[in-house]
Design a protein around this motif. Sequence first.
Motif, PDB file in Angstrom:
ATOM      1  N   GLU A 146       3.062  37.829  21.214  1.00 56.93           N
ATOM      2  CA  GLU A 146       2.905  37.127  22.350  1.00 56.93           C
ATOM      3  C   GLU A 146       3.190  37.842  23.499  1.00 56.93           C
ATOM      4  OE1 GLU A 146       5.275  33.601  22.013  1.00 56.93           O
ATOM      5  OE2 GLU A 146       3.907  32.747  20.490  1.00 56.93           O
ATOM      6  N   THR A 147       3.809  39.072  23.495  1.00 57.92           N
ATOM      7  CA  THR A 147       4.239  39.919  24.609  1.00 57.92           C
ATOM      8  C   THR A 147       3.915  41.190  24.220  1.00 57.92           C
ATOM      9  OG1 THR A 147       6.469  40.404  23.738  1.00 57.92           O
ATOM     10  CG2 THR A 147       6.251  38.474  25.129  1.00 57.92           C
ATOM     11  N   ASP A 201       6.156  42.806  21.882  1.00 60.01           N
ATOM     12  CA  ASP A 201       5.757  42.495  20.390  1.00 60.01           C
ATOM     13  C   ASP A 201       4.675  43.229  19.855  1.00 60.01           C
ATOM     14  OD1 ASP A 201       7.853  40.659  20.388  1.00 60.01           O
ATOM     15  OD2 ASP A 201       6.469  38.827  21.067  1.00 60.01           O
ATOM     16  N   PHE A 230      -7.074  37.697  20.291  1.00 63.51           N
ATOM     17  CA  PHE A 230      -5.861  37.384  20.803  1.00 63.51           C
ATOM     18  C   PHE A 230      -5.731  38.122  22.378  1.00 63.51           C
ATOM     19  CE2 PHE A 230      -4.005  40.260  17.985  1.00 63.51           C
ATOM     20  CZ  PHE A 230      -3.320  41.095  19.043  1.00 63.51           C
ATOM     21  N   PRO A 250      -1.337  40.954  25.309  1.00 64.05           N
ATOM     22  CA  PRO A 250      -0.382  40.440  26.012  1.00 64.05           C
ATOM     23  C   PRO A 250       0.434  41.243  27.047  1.00 64.05           C
ATOM     24  CG  PRO A 250       0.352  41.117  23.932  1.00 64.05           C
ATOM     25  CD  PRO A 250      -1.184  41.389  24.171  1.00 64.05           C
ATOM     26  N   THR A 289       0.497  36.569  33.648  1.00 63.17           N
ATOM     27  CA  THR A 289      -0.437  36.856  32.788  1.00 63.17           C
ATOM     28  C   THR A 289      -1.682  37.574  33.158  1.00 63.17           C
ATOM     29  OG1 THR A 289      -1.272  34.528  32.849  1.00 63.17           O
ATOM     30  CG2 THR A 289       0.399  35.214  30.960  1.00 63.17           C
TER      31      THR A 289
END
Length: 421
Positions: A160-161, A164, A294, A297, A306
């Motif tokens: 998500e980041t 990460d 995805f 991020p 974002t």
Amino acid sequence: MKTSLYAGVALCTLGAGAAQAEDLTVFGPWLGPDQEMVETVLDAFAEQSGHNVSYVGSDSFEQQILVDAEAGSAPNVSVFPQPGLASDMASRGFLTPLGEDVADWVAENYAAGQSWVDLGTYAGPDGEDHLYGFFYKVDVKSLVWYVPENFEDAGYEVPETLEDLKALTEQMVGDGETPWCVGLGSGGATGWPATDWVEDMMLRTQSPEDYDAWVSNDLKFNDPKVVGAIEEFGWFIEDGRVAGGRGAVASTDFRDSPKGLFASPPQCYMHHQASFIPAFFPEGTEVGLDADFFYFPAYAEKDLGTPVLGAGTLWAITNENQAAHDLITWLQTPEAHEIWMGLKGFLTPHKGVDPEAFSDPTLRKMNEILLGATTFRFDGSDLMPGGVGAGSFWTGMVDYAGGESAEAVATEIQESWDALK
């Protein structure tokens, strides 16, 4: 006065049916299936407005629109694939301002609305800034592709980041796996995929204002901020983190590079590329099942929101009449977007559309990324002078992948930019 009068009555005209039908010619870059889809959209506008609308497509749009404008025979509305040419034509007086009401509407109704206003705002022949371009039909580049089954089998989770994502990369290496497939090969255009990486990294390490300054060269290419973004890309292609090792990155064709995702066992687990890349997946691959994506991020610690990198087409008035203003007004309606959403290859930042209108769940998911953007920026290399954005930037990234330092490469690119002035 004529411009403001046209813009002011456009909405009323659409609401009541065209008081006087006019001929409207739209000129753009789409041919084949894309031409059929834009004509479906324009047919709906023609039916509602009463105007006689025709679309003309060309694979030489950039050259032809200049010829037509200089000859005084421009179409009423032109669809520009890149803002740079529109900006040049605005400065020469070939475009009609769309008006403050349109700018206000875009800022209010598009996700990251001010970004879209800024991308369509240029200096006119009087040196004053006006909104000239209305963005309609855009693309997203800030994507990472993966095979869900591979992630599930290995116990990996979608990050998500950016912190990460780097941790996941290191976890994969620790497990004896290769995290990334990267390919920069593209014939005479070899190197361009790395420019997308660097642009995404600029948006994740620096402010949108710095990104804009970099694209205009007010922030020099060898500034530490840009060098740092190049090195951020370099982190992902270090030996052990990329299939074939760093030395194979430049020689691997971008069309072949995602194939490692589908090997058994996987040759890599992730691939950074724009929304078009499934065209080069193995035949029969079903996106959403066999492959998925995805959002690439952002750093949580940088507090830059974002950001989303992409591209898109902007519609501008190149030969003013009432019908042209009516079309720009109609493009602000959800229906104008939802018609193409029900076809193929369309994404929109319009916050008022019904997501159920998408015929393709993959496009709907991509559009969620677009609607979640706090900042949108156009592909930087497409906005730079051709000798840089489609020249030294490409070759410099090949040199960097080959082992040259980021600072040396950035200095060479800056020197090439200086030589153009």
